[in-house]
Design a protein around this motif. Structure first.
Motif, mmCIF file in Angstrom:
data_model
loop_
_atom_site.group_PDB
_atom_site.id
_atom_site.type_symbol
_atom_site.label_atom_id
_atom_site.label_comp_id
_atom_site.label_asym_id
_atom_site.label_seq_id
_atom_site.Cartn_x
_atom_site.Cartn_y
_atom_site.Cartn_z
ATOM 1 N N CYS A 48 0.825 -1.214 0.000
ATOM 2 C CA CYS A 48 0.000 0.000 0.000
ATOM 3 C C CYS A 48 0.857 1.260 0.000
ATOM 4 C CB CYS A 48 -0.975 -0.012 1.176
ATOM 5 S SG CYS A 48 -0.209 -0.030 2.792
ATOM 6 N N SER A 108 0.695 7.439 -1.641
ATOM 7 C CA SER A 108 -0.223 6.725 -2.530
ATOM 8 C C SER A 108 0.304 5.319 -2.770
ATOM 9 C CB SER A 108 -0.369 7.457 -3.867
ATOM 10 O OG SER A 108 0.870 7.495 -4.531
ATOM 11 N N THR A 109 -0.535 4.489 -3.379
ATOM 12 C CA THR A 109 -0.104 3.141 -3.723
ATOM 13 C C THR A 109 1.003 3.243 -4.763
ATOM 14 O OG1 THR A 109 -2.312 2.298 -3.305
ATOM 15 C CG2 THR A 109 -0.842 0.899 -4.606
#
Length: 139
Positions: free
Chosen positions: A46, A76-77
């Motif tokens: 993640c 962010s991913t």
């Protein structure tokens, strides 16, 4: 065909979203790496936390590494590549998104990490020059 698996450093480590920045820093020091993948409760990627994140997003802002979590530093991913991806695809992803470290995934699990050092060992001079220009050149 050279693949991501051929150039990656296998056995990349991860930490959980709830692990502290201090835990991440200790793990990086013990492993001799500059980044760790951050995983959710299902052990899925993640985010990524880097040594630079620790300095710029935690220490420099006066946050405590003992109480700040890895999740708080992840934006962010992250992008990733399949272990079977051709090295040209890896380069395209890293260059187009200006990524210095690329997680390698197989069967939805982290199996390795590709760093600039890995590229330097496996690319020819022209490929390496293009990569450096794409990453460090002006946008």
């Amino acid at each position: 065909m050279t693949t991501a698996r051929d150039i990656m450093k296998p056995g990349a480590q991860w930490i959980t979203r709830g692990d502290t920045v201090a835990t991440a820093a200790t793990a990086m020091a013990e492993l001799g790496v500059g980044s760790l993948v951050v995983a959710d409760d299902d052990e899925r990627m993640c985010g990524i936390i880097t040594d630079r994140d620790i300095v710029v997003k935690c220490i420099a802002l006066g946050l405590s590494p003992e109480t700040t979590t890895a999740a708080q530093l992840c934006e962010s991913t992250p992008r990733w590549v399949s272990a079977d991806a051709d090295v040209e695809d890896v380069l395209d992803q890293m260059e187009s998104h200006r990524i210095k470290r690329m997680p390698v995934i197989e069967n939805k699990r982290l199996v390795g990490m590709i760093s600039e050092a890995d590229l330097a060992r496996h690319l020819d001079d022209n490929q390496l020059g293009e990569f450096v220009t794409a990453i460090y050149g002006r946008p």
